[in-house]
Design an enzyme around this catalytic site. Structure first.
Site, PDB file in Angstrom:
ATOM      1  N   CYS A 114       0.819  -1.221   0.000  1.00  0.00           N
ATOM      2  CA  CYS A 114       0.000   0.000   0.000  1.00  0.00           C
ATOM      3  C   CYS A 114       0.848   1.264   0.000  1.00  0.00           C
ATOM      4  O   CYS A 114       0.363   2.336  -0.343  1.00  0.00           O
ATOM      5  CB  CYS A 114      -0.914   0.012   1.208  1.00  0.00           C
ATOM      6  SG  CYS A 114      -1.878  -1.475   1.322  1.00  0.00           S
ATOM      7  N   HIS A 259      -4.059   6.838   2.737  1.00  0.00           N
ATOM      8  CA  HIS A 259      -4.357   5.519   2.162  1.00  0.00           C
ATOM      9  C   HIS A 259      -5.700   5.042   2.721  1.00  0.00           C
ATOM     10  O   HIS A 259      -5.942   5.130   3.930  1.00  0.00           O
ATOM     11  CB  HIS A 259      -3.240   4.546   2.523  1.00  0.00           C
ATOM     12  CG  HIS A 259      -3.573   3.128   2.229  1.00  0.00           C
ATOM     13  ND1 HIS A 259      -4.159   2.746   1.042  1.00  0.00           N
ATOM     14  CD2 HIS A 259      -3.420   1.986   2.963  1.00  0.00           C
ATOM     15  CE1 HIS A 259      -4.356   1.438   1.062  1.00  0.00           C
ATOM     16  NE2 HIS A 259      -3.922   0.953   2.211  1.00  0.00           N
ATOM     17  N   ASN A 289     -10.265  -0.818  -0.273  1.00  0.00           N
ATOM     18  CA  ASN A 289      -8.818  -0.647  -0.169  1.00  0.00           C
ATOM     19  C   ASN A 289      -8.174  -1.081  -1.493  1.00  0.00           C
ATOM     20  O   ASN A 289      -8.142  -2.277  -1.801  1.00  0.00           O
ATOM     21  CB  ASN A 289      -8.307  -1.503   1.000  1.00  0.00           C
ATOM     22  CG  ASN A 289      -6.802  -1.401   1.179  1.00  0.00           C
ATOM     23  OD1 ASN A 289      -6.092  -0.868   0.328  1.00  0.00           O
ATOM     24  ND2 ASN A 289      -6.315  -1.926   2.287  1.00  0.00           N
TER      25      ASN A 289
END
Ligand code: ACO
Length: 332
Positions: A114, A259, A289
């Site tokens: 990520c 994020h 996500n």
């Protein structure tokens, strides 16, 4: 130190198929209420079988190049943050290069999960700062739906597919009081938590085999609570450090573009920073996500919607498998 590099174009791509929480409740023992309350996610996008990672990356890149008023021939380097590339070898970045029609430039992938986009942005900033390059394409792209165990309710509700891209170019060299550009970046890893989030099979430790497939070792395995705690702590510290390095306080920042892993992680990290929730950009409800793609997608959406305005500061921060994390402060 004045900024030397600036984001001069952004773009994103989201695949057309929408998978809602209600759809997932038909596949595993979960509910819309549970997913929304624990994560903030309502729906996510899923790439159809004919689309691969580099297709999404190239689409996002085309859009970023257009905004920047550049073509692929103007690029000096392509960096792709991804853990779901087209294939283990070669790099997804070379497929993107070929699809865009860019020639004879370094193109490589970064495996920082990520945090891959922030890592790429930091590398691009430093290459431009060093005077070695002028225009660098940085992409965050993930096709997580292909590596998720769709029978594991602890992970399958979290992730979505998508791509985001930015073109990093030279900052304006005229001295002004509030210069536009990349003001600071921070990147960090802690390998002691490496096994908290992983795809254990298919590498040199456990090469691909029938057993790997049967035991689903080619799918994402996650200790959710380990990641949750590490995320709140490290997103807070990396954000604080990036802001302090630029000589600012967290509350001076106009927007936080975090994020999109879990709304509760975002809320807790931002609360520790002491920044009001109104300054936090969120799209997790719509996209879930998307790992390395999440920040550049949200940044592009917020710029095109006019939410982020020229001259404003944006703090980006991400944490993922590795664990690897980072932050970047920019003035757009
Ligand atoms: N639906 C219903 N119940 C569920 C689900 C689900 N989808 N998933 C787990 N549960 C159950 C568990 O089995 C457990 O049940 P039990 O008490 O009977 O054992 C209960 O819910 C609580 O489980 P926890 O794991 O404690 O739930 P938690 O509040 O920690 O939420 C979550 C789980 C959402 C995964 C959370 O830990 C999280 O978000 N962690 C961070 C994960 C993350 O962000 N990963 C990605 C970052 S890195 C990257 O992006 C690549």
């Amino acid at each position: 130190m004045p900024p030397k590099a600036r984001i001069v174009g952004t773009g994103h791509y989201l695949p057309p198929l929408v998978r809602t929480n209600a759809d997932l409740a038909k596949m595993v023992d979960t509910s819309d209420d549970w997913i929304q309350e624990r994560t903030g996610i309502r729906e996510r996008r899923i790439a159809p079988p004919e689309i691969c990672t580099s297709d999404m990356a190239a689409a996002a890149a085309e859009s970023a190049l257009k905004m920047a008023g550049l073509t692929a021939k103007d690029l000096d380097m392509i960096i792709v943050g991804t853990v779901t590339g087209d294939m283990p070898m070669p790099a997804t970045a070379v497929f993107v290069q070929q699809k865009l029609g860019a020639v004879n430039i370094p193109s490589f992938d970064i495996s920082a999960a990520c945090a891959g986009f922030i890592y790429g942005l930091s590398i691009a900033d430093n290459f431009i700062r060093a005077g070695a390059m002028k225009h660098i394409l940085v992409i965050g792209v993930e096709l997580l739906s292909r590596v998720i165990d769709w029978e594991d309710r602890g992970t399958c509700v979290l992730f979505g597919d998508g791509a985001g891209a930015v073109i990093v170019g030279p900052a304006d060299s005229t001295p002004v009081e509030r210069p536009r550009g990349i003001l600071s970046t921070k990147i960090m890893s802690d390998g002691s938590l490496a096994r908290s989030l992983m795809i254990p099979g298919g590498g040199s430790v456990t090469p691909a085999s029938k057993e790997v497939i049967d035991e689903k070792l080619h799918k994402v395995k996650m200790k959710g609570q380990d990641i949750f705690k590490a995320a709140v702590k490290n997103l807070y510290s990396a954000s604080r450090d990036a802001v302090e390095e630029a000589g600012m306080r967290p509350d001076d920042v106009d927007w936080i573009c975090p994020h999109q892993a879990n709304l509760r992680i975002i809320n807790q990290a931002v609360e520790r920073l002491g920044v009001p929730k109104e300054k936090v950009l969120v799209n997790i409800d719509k996209v879930g996500n998307t790992s390395s793609a999440s920040i550049p997608i949200l940044l592009d959406q917020s710029l095109r919607a006019g939410t982020i305005k020229e001259g404003q500061t944006v703090l980006m921060c991400a944490l993922g498998a590795g664990i690897s994390w980072g932050s970047a402060l920019i003035r757009v």
